[in-house]
Design a protein around this motif. Structure first.
Motif, PDB file in Angstrom:
ATOM      1  N   MET A   3       7.668  36.091  38.896  1.00  0.00           N
ATOM      2  CA  MET A   3       8.966  36.719  39.164  1.00  0.00           C
ATOM      3  C   MET A   3      10.084  35.888  38.550  1.00  0.00           C
ATOM      4  SD  MET A   3      10.933  37.325  42.808  1.00  0.00           S
ATOM      5  CE  MET A   3      11.270  35.580  43.025  1.00  0.00           C
ATOM      6  N   LYS A   4      10.773  36.433  37.571  1.00  0.00           N
ATOM      7  CA  LYS A   4      11.932  35.739  37.014  1.00  0.00           C
ATOM      8  C   LYS A   4      13.154  36.060  37.865  1.00  0.00           C
ATOM      9  CE  LYS A   4      14.445  37.054  33.485  1.00  0.00           C
ATOM     10  NZ  LYS A   4      14.939  37.397  32.134  1.00  0.00           N
ATOM     11  N   THR A   5      13.759  35.032  38.397  1.00  0.00           N
ATOM     12  CA  THR A   5      14.926  35.231  39.250  1.00  0.00           C
ATOM     13  C   THR A   5      16.188  35.404  38.421  1.00  0.00           C
ATOM     14  OG1 THR A   5      15.182  32.841  39.387  1.00  0.00           O
ATOM     15  CG2 THR A   5      13.986  33.911  41.180  1.00  0.00           C
ATOM     16  N   PRO A   6      17.217  36.034  38.991  1.00  0.00           N
ATOM     17  CA  PRO A   6      18.526  36.071  38.338  1.00  0.00           C
ATOM     18  C   PRO A   6      19.176  34.686  38.362  1.00  0.00           C
ATOM     19  CG  PRO A   6      18.349  37.742  40.061  1.00  0.00           C
ATOM     20  CD  PRO A   6      17.198  36.800  40.234  1.00  0.00           C
ATOM     21  N   VAL A   7      20.269  34.557  37.640  1.00  0.00           N
ATOM     22  CA  VAL A   7      21.156  33.400  37.711  1.00  0.00           C
ATOM     23  C   VAL A   7      22.524  33.925  38.116  1.00  0.00           C
ATOM     24  CG1 VAL A   7      22.261  31.512  36.449  1.00  0.00           C
ATOM     25  CG2 VAL A   7      19.893  32.142  35.932  1.00  0.00           C
ATOM     26  N   LEU A   8      23.176  33.246  39.040  1.00  0.00           N
ATOM     27  CA  LEU A   8      24.489  33.665  39.510  1.00  0.00           C
ATOM     28  C   LEU A   8      25.525  32.582  39.258  1.00  0.00           C
ATOM     29  CD1 LEU A   8      23.534  35.069  43.041  1.00  0.00           C
ATOM     30  CD2 LEU A   8      23.956  36.405  40.976  1.00  0.00           C
ATOM     31  N   PHE A   9      26.724  33.022  38.930  1.00  0.00           N
ATOM     32  CA  PHE A   9      27.891  32.158  39.073  1.00  0.00           C
ATOM     33  C   PHE A   9      28.799  32.817  40.087  1.00  0.00           C
ATOM     34  CE2 PHE A   9      32.344  31.221  38.289  1.00  0.00           C
ATOM     35  CZ  PHE A   9      32.316  29.859  38.533  1.00  0.00           C
ATOM     36  N   ILE A  10      29.236  32.043  41.077  1.00  0.00           N
ATOM     37  CA  ILE A  10      30.112  32.551  42.135  1.00  0.00           C
ATOM     38  C   ILE A  10      31.412  31.764  42.127  1.00  0.00           C
ATOM     39  CG2 ILE A  10      30.364  32.984  44.600  1.00  0.00           C
ATOM     40  CD1 ILE A  10      28.089  34.560  43.379  1.00  0.00           C
ATOM     41  N   GLY A  11      32.541  32.464  42.042  1.00  0.00           N
ATOM     42  CA  GLY A  11      33.832  31.819  42.239  1.00  0.00           C
ATOM     43  C   GLY A  11      34.082  31.705  43.730  1.00  0.00           C
ATOM     44  N   HIS A  12      33.968  30.485  44.299  1.00  0.00           N
ATOM     45  CA  HIS A  12      33.957  30.393  45.764  1.00  0.00           C
ATOM     46  C   HIS A  12      35.337  30.329  46.400  1.00  0.00           C
ATOM     47  CE1 HIS A  12      33.629  25.941  44.801  1.00  0.00           C
ATOM     48  NE2 HIS A  12      34.663  25.952  45.615  1.00  0.00           N
ATOM     49  N   GLY A  13      36.360  29.870  45.676  1.00  0.00           N
ATOM     50  CA  GLY A  13      37.722  29.935  46.188  1.00  0.00           C
ATOM     51  C   GLY A  13      37.989  29.094  47.421  1.00  0.00           C
ATOM     52  N   SER A  14      38.902  29.570  48.252  1.00  0.00           N
ATOM     53  CA  SER A  14      39.385  28.837  49.419  1.00  0.00           C
ATOM     54  C   SER A  14      38.323  28.733  50.508  1.00  0.00           C
ATOM     55  CB  SER A  14      40.618  29.545  49.992  1.00  0.00           C
ATOM     56  OG  SER A  14      40.939  29.051  51.276  1.00  0.00           O
ATOM     57  N   PRO A  15      38.294  27.616  51.254  1.00  0.00           N
ATOM     58  CA  PRO A  15      37.411  27.548  52.423  1.00  0.00           C
ATOM     59  C   PRO A  15      37.655  28.672  53.433  1.00  0.00           C
ATOM     60  CG  PRO A  15      38.200  25.363  51.882  1.00  0.00           C
ATOM     61  CD  PRO A  15      38.962  26.328  51.002  1.00  0.00           C
ATOM     62  N   MET A  16      38.847  29.269  53.425  1.00  0.00           N
ATOM     63  CA  MET A  16      39.112  30.361  54.363  1.00  0.00           C
ATOM     64  C   MET A  16      38.178  31.540  54.155  1.00  0.00           C
ATOM     65  SD  MET A  16      41.308  29.445  56.558  1.00  0.00           S
ATOM     66  CE  MET A  16      41.679  31.032  57.297  1.00  0.00           C
ATOM     67  N   ASN A  17      37.592  31.658  52.944  1.00  0.00           N
ATOM     68  CA  ASN A  17      36.625  32.736  52.716  1.00  0.00           C
ATOM     69  C   ASN A  17      35.384  32.596  53.593  1.00  0.00           C
ATOM     70  OD1 ASN A  17      37.912  34.316  50.610  1.00  0.00           O
ATOM     71  ND2 ASN A  17      37.609  32.553  49.270  1.00  0.00           N
ATOM     72  N   ILE A  18      35.178  31.424  54.160  1.00  0.00           N
ATOM     73  CA  ILE A  18      34.034  31.212  55.034  1.00  0.00           C
ATOM     74  C   ILE A  18      34.112  32.112  56.265  1.00  0.00           C
ATOM     75  CG2 ILE A  18      32.869  29.521  56.516  1.00  0.00           C
ATOM     76  CD1 ILE A  18      33.897  27.345  54.528  1.00  0.00           C
ATOM     77  N   ILE A  19      35.321  32.335  56.781  1.00  0.00           N
ATOM     78  CA  ILE A  19      35.469  33.078  58.041  1.00  0.00           C
ATOM     79  C   ILE A  19      36.206  34.399  57.862  1.00  0.00           C
ATOM     80  CG2 ILE A  19      35.322  31.042  59.520  1.00  0.00           C
ATOM     81  CD1 ILE A  19      38.388  31.026  59.649  1.00  0.00           C
ATOM     82  N   GLN A  20      36.563  34.748  56.633  1.00  0.00           N
ATOM     83  CA  GLN A  20      37.288  35.988  56.400  1.00  0.00           C
ATOM     84  C   GLN A  20      36.348  37.090  55.917  1.00  0.00           C
ATOM     85  OE1 GLN A  20      40.315  34.801  53.611  1.00  0.00           O
ATOM     86  NE2 GLN A  20      41.812  34.398  55.223  1.00  0.00           N
ATOM     87  N   LYS A  21      36.734  38.308  56.191  1.00  0.00           N
ATOM     88  CA  LYS A  21      36.064  39.487  55.642  1.00  0.00           C
ATOM     89  C   LYS A  21      37.013  40.070  54.604  1.00  0.00           C
ATOM     90  CE  LYS A  21      32.604  42.596  56.328  1.00  0.00           C
ATOM     91  NZ  LYS A  21      31.147  42.326  56.491  1.00  0.00           N
ATOM     92  N   ASN A  22      36.603  40.024  53.342  1.00  0.00           N
ATOM     93  CA  ASN A  22      37.443  40.556  52.274  1.00  0.00           C
ATOM     94  C   ASN A  22      36.542  41.044  51.144  1.00  0.00           C
ATOM     95  OD1 ASN A  22      36.686  38.167  50.838  1.00  0.00           O
ATOM     96  ND2 ASN A  22      38.448  37.061  51.690  1.00  0.00           N
ATOM     97  N   LYS A  23      37.132  41.482  50.052  1.00  0.00           N
ATOM     98  CA  LYS A  23      36.344  42.036  48.950  1.00  0.00           C
ATOM     99  C   LYS A  23      35.345  41.014  48.417  1.00  0.00           C
ATOM    100  CE  LYS A  23      39.830  45.327  47.312  1.00  0.00           C
ATOM    101  NZ  LYS A  23      40.735  45.696  46.176  1.00  0.00           N
ATOM    102  N   PHE A  24      35.757  39.760  48.389  1.00  0.00           N
ATOM    103  CA  PHE A  24      34.882  38.709  47.887  1.00  0.00           C
ATOM    104  C   PHE A  24      33.676  38.513  48.792  1.00  0.00           C
ATOM    105  CE2 PHE A  24      33.940  34.085  48.365  1.00  0.00           C
ATOM    106  CZ  PHE A  24      33.180  33.943  47.217  1.00  0.00           C
ATOM    107  N   THR A  25      33.895  38.335  50.094  1.00  0.00           N
ATOM    108  CA  THR A  25      32.768  38.075  50.990  1.00  0.00           C
ATOM    109  C   THR A  25      31.854  39.292  51.100  1.00  0.00           C
ATOM    110  OG1 THR A  25      34.100  38.637  52.949  1.00  0.00           O
ATOM    111  CG2 THR A  25      34.030  36.342  52.287  1.00  0.00           C
ATOM    112  N   ILE A  26      32.421  40.493  50.997  1.00  0.00           N
ATOM    113  CA  ILE A  26      31.587  41.705  50.988  1.00  0.00           C
ATOM    114  C   ILE A  26      30.687  41.712  49.759  1.00  0.00           C
ATOM    115  CG2 ILE A  26      31.644  44.221  50.743  1.00  0.00           C
ATOM    116  CD1 ILE A  26      34.200  44.161  52.495  1.00  0.00           C
ATOM    117  N   SER A  27      31.214  41.257  48.623  1.00  0.00           N
ATOM    118  CA  SER A  27      30.395  41.204  47.402  1.00  0.00           C
ATOM    119  C   SER A  27      29.236  40.222  47.573  1.00  0.00           C
ATOM    120  CB  SER A  27      31.252  40.816  46.194  1.00  0.00           C
ATOM    121  OG  SER A  27      31.581  39.430  46.181  1.00  0.00           O
ATOM    122  N   LEU A  28      29.462  39.116  48.292  1.00  0.00           N
ATOM    123  CA  LEU A  28      28.389  38.164  48.541  1.00  0.00           C
ATOM    124  C   LEU A  28      27.317  38.760  49.450  1.00  0.00           C
ATOM    125  CD1 LEU A  28      30.214  34.748  49.067  1.00  0.00           C
ATOM    126  CD2 LEU A  28      29.065  35.574  47.020  1.00  0.00           C
TER     127      LEU A  28
END
Length: 254
Positions: free
Chosen positions: A1-26
């Motif tokens: 099984m060849k896995t994908p490779v991802l690059f994620i723009g992680h941004g502010s630590p606030m994304n850890i506890i927020q629900k937004n377009k970015f966290t939904i994409s994750l």
């Protein structure tokens, strides 16, 4: 099984506890990417002289940010390590194991949205602040055999990461035109498989100076690009900006 490779723009630590377009994409990525045997995170926050690889059984969780709500410091994400895969990565690259760092928020802020059960082993690789981008790209390419072994590689940084010009009071502020210009140019370089442009971004002039005031958050992107295979398809699971001057662009090679 060849896995994908991802690059994620992680941004502010606030994304850890927020629900937004970015966290939904994750969350969507975690549901759609085939479950890997292990994960390797290229961290923008583990900055070293020479490339380092965490080969331990379980890395300590690091809250490498200050002045944020207490809720962030209560988030626990402690996956097992993947020492066998990490040691193979060290063998392939000729680099050293080093367990002095750990599971910083470049890793766990992303993974706890993608894989909330923390049931996949994880190991970590640093951002080599002394190597040029082409060397970083070529070193990452040596890790390609691990894709065939079921390792999911995730570069965690930001293509545009200018905190000096960020609007911290407005996550949805209008993106700075220089950041948008650079982000669009790099998207084009990815779509055209233009490694020279990716590895020599400063040729883009003022927009590059704006986007990359320091190299640390761009390095994991270069590492992810180095793992791309010729027959990979390219997609962009997230293409937004936050706080005016931080690109949250994600890239998937699969």
């Amino acid at each position: 099984m060849k896995t994908p490779v991802l690059f994620i723009g992680h941004g502010s630590p606030m994304n850890i506890i927020q629900k937004n377009k970015f966290t939904i994409s994750l969350e969507k990525l975690g549901q759609t990417v085939p479950k890997p045997k292990a994960i390797c995170v290229f961290s923008a926050h583990w900055q070293t002289q020479g490339l380092k690889i965490h080969c331990g059984d379980r890395a300590k969780q690091i809250y490498d940010f200050f002045g944020f709500p207490d809720e962030l410091y209560r988030v626990s994400y402690n996956p097992a390590g993947a020492p066998a895969y990490a040691k193979k990565a060290a063998e392939l690259t000729g680099e050293k194991c080093d367990s002095s760092w750990g599971n910083d928020h470049a890793a766990w802020s992303v993974l706890h949205h993608m894989y909330p059960e923390a049931d996949i082993p994880v190991f970590y690789m640093s951002s080599d602040m002394t190597a040029d981008y082409r060397t970083i790209f070529d070193t990452a390419a040596k890790l390609k055999p691990l894709r065939e072994s079921g390792v999911l590689f995730i570069g965690s940084g930001n293509i545009v990461h200018n905190l000096r010009n960020a609007d911290f009071n407005n996550e949805n502020a209008e993106p700075n035109y220089r950041g948008v210009e650079f982000d669009s140019a790099i998207k084009g370089a990815v779509m055209g498989a233009n490694a020279d442009r990716i590895c020599d971004p400063m040729k883009l002039g003022e927009s590059a100076k704006f986007a990359i005031p320091t190299r640390d958050h761009y390095i994991p992107f270069v590492m992810a690009c180095g793992l791309r295979e010729k027959n990979d398809t390219v997609s962009f699971p997230c293409e937004i900006f936050q706080n005016a001057s931080v690109s949250m662009r994600s890239v998937m090679f699969a």
